[in-house]
Design a protein around this motif. Structure first.
Motif, PDB file in Angstrom:
ATOM      1  N   LEU A   1      11.371 -10.949  -4.682  1.00 46.69           N
ATOM      2  CA  LEU A   1      10.743 -12.260  -4.549  1.00 46.69           C
ATOM      3  C   LEU A   1      11.714 -13.360  -4.954  1.00 46.69           C
ATOM      4  N   GLU A   2      12.494 -13.102  -5.992  1.00 51.29           N
ATOM      5  CA  GLU A   2      13.451 -14.102  -6.471  1.00 51.29           C
ATOM      6  C   GLU A   2      14.517 -14.422  -5.428  1.00 51.29           C
ATOM      7  N   HIS A   3      14.792 -13.476  -4.531  1.00 50.66           N
ATOM      8  CA  HIS A   3      15.862 -13.664  -3.555  1.00 50.66           C
ATOM      9  C   HIS A   3      15.351 -13.987  -2.154  1.00 50.66           C
ATOM     10  N   LEU A   4      14.073 -14.282  -2.013  1.00 49.00           N
ATOM     11  CA  LEU A   4      13.540 -14.574  -0.682  1.00 49.00           C
ATOM     12  C   LEU A   4      14.238 -15.762  -0.030  1.00 49.00           C
ATOM     13  N   LEU A   5      14.363 -16.827  -0.755  1.00 48.97           N
ATOM     14  CA  LEU A   5      15.046 -18.008  -0.220  1.00 48.97           C
ATOM     15  C   LEU A   5      16.204 -18.319  -1.154  1.00 48.97           C
ATOM     16  N   ASP A   6      17.244 -17.521  -1.034  1.00 43.34           N
ATOM     17  CA  ASP A   6      18.414 -17.627  -1.891  1.00 43.34           C
ATOM     18  C   ASP A   6      19.266 -18.789  -1.381  1.00 43.34           C
TER      19      ASP A   6
ATOM     20  N   SER B   1       0.827  -1.195   0.000  1.00 44.40           N
ATOM     21  CA  SER B   1       0.000   0.000   0.000  1.00 44.40           C
ATOM     22  C   SER B   1       0.873   1.262   0.000  1.00 44.40           C
ATOM     23  N   LEU B   2       1.887   1.273   0.836  1.00 43.79           N
ATOM     24  CA  LEU B   2       2.780   2.419   0.920  1.00 43.79           C
ATOM     25  C   LEU B   2       3.530   2.633  -0.399  1.00 43.79           C
ATOM     26  N   ALA B   3       4.044   1.550  -0.977  1.00 45.74           N
ATOM     27  CA  ALA B   3       4.760   1.647  -2.253  1.00 45.74           C
ATOM     28  C   ALA B   3       3.843   2.187  -3.344  1.00 45.74           C
ATOM     29  N   ARG B   4       2.609   1.726  -3.359  1.00 42.01           N
ATOM     30  CA  ARG B   4       1.640   2.182  -4.359  1.00 42.01           C
ATOM     31  C   ARG B   4       1.364   3.676  -4.195  1.00 42.01           C
TER      32      ARG B   4
ATOM     33  N   MET C   1      -1.839  -5.060 -13.015  1.00 37.53           N
ATOM     34  CA  MET C   1      -1.538  -6.415 -12.551  1.00 37.53           C
ATOM     35  C   MET C   1      -2.394  -7.470 -13.240  1.00 37.53           C
ATOM     36  N   GLY C   2      -3.477  -7.039 -13.863  1.00 40.05           N
ATOM     37  CA  GLY C   2      -4.420  -8.004 -14.418  1.00 40.05           C
ATOM     38  C   GLY C   2      -5.246  -8.639 -13.317  1.00 40.05           C
TER      39      GLY C   2
ATOM     40  N   ALA D   1       3.432 -11.374  -6.694  1.00 38.64           N
ATOM     41  CA  ALA D   1       4.515 -11.318  -7.679  1.00 38.64           C
ATOM     42  C   ALA D   1       4.198 -10.307  -8.774  1.00 38.64           C
ATOM     43  N   ARG D   2       2.948 -10.262  -9.212  1.00 36.52           N
ATOM     44  CA  ARG D   2       2.556  -9.302 -10.245  1.00 36.52           C
ATOM     45  C   ARG D   2       2.702  -7.864  -9.740  1.00 36.52           C
ATOM     46  N   ALA D   3       2.323  -7.622  -8.494  1.00 41.89           N
ATOM     47  CA  ALA D   3       2.464  -6.278  -7.920  1.00 41.89           C
ATOM     48  C   ALA D   3       3.933  -5.898  -7.840  1.00 41.89           C
ATOM     49  N   LEU D   4       4.767  -6.819  -7.394  1.00 43.16           N
ATOM     50  CA  LEU D   4       6.199  -6.542  -7.336  1.00 43.16           C
ATOM     51  C   LEU D   4       6.756  -6.238  -8.723  1.00 43.16           C
ATOM     52  N   HIS D   5       6.266  -6.952  -9.716  1.00 49.17           N
ATOM     53  CA  HIS D   5       6.696  -6.707 -11.090  1.00 49.17           C
ATOM     54  C   HIS D   5       6.307  -5.304 -11.537  1.00 49.17           C
ATOM     55  N   VAL D   6       5.088  -4.901 -11.238  1.00 50.24           N
ATOM     56  CA  VAL D   6       4.629  -3.552 -11.596  1.00 50.24           C
ATOM     57  C   VAL D   6       5.511  -2.499 -10.930  1.00 50.24           C
ATOM     58  N   PHE D   7       5.915  -2.741  -9.696  1.00 52.74           N
ATOM     59  CA  PHE D   7       6.743  -1.787  -8.967  1.00 52.74           C
ATOM     60  C   PHE D   7       8.230  -1.896  -9.317  1.00 52.74           C
TER      61      PHE D   7
END
Length: 108
Positions: free
Chosen positions: A73-78, A21-24, A38-39, A61-67
């Motif tokens: 997300l890709e590095h959550l469990l590196d 919400s804050l990022a948006r 986001m579709g 993931a779609r929201a992160l992509h938009v931002f």
């Protein structure tokens, strides 16, 4: 939130929703605009921002992509940095490694 979700998970989802919400809002993007980009439906965006555990992860993931933050997300469990997993693997290492003795041809 469903009662079967552990409290730390609930807190993490609430924080993620608040952060989305804050990022948006910092980007001056309306919920309706984010939903369109986001579709997703407007109600999905609202549920995400409330930390609703029933929202499928692909919407986050779609929201992160938009931002422009999908790498988060890709590095959550590196796995190369998975300290617990690496420590468990290290516990299974042999104490000593012996080379196999070679016997000459025909000898026992």
């Amino acid at each position: 939130m469903p009662p079967s979700i552990p409290l730390p998970v609930q807190r993490a989802l609430l924080k993620l929703g608040a952060d989305l919400s804050l990022a948006r809002r910092r980007r001056h993007v309306s919920q309706a605009s984010l939903a369109e980009r986001m579709g997703a439906s407007l109600s999905t965006v609202r549920r995400m921002e409330k930390g609703d555990a029933r929202v499928p992860i692909h919407f986050f993931a779609r929201a992160l992509h938009v931002f422009g933050e999908l790498q988060a997300l890709e590095h959550l469990l590196d796995t190369p940095k998975d300290e617990i997993g690496l420590a468990l693997m290290d516990e299974q290492l042999p104490q000593r490694v012996r080379s196999k003795s070679r016997t000459p041809s025909g000898a026992l």
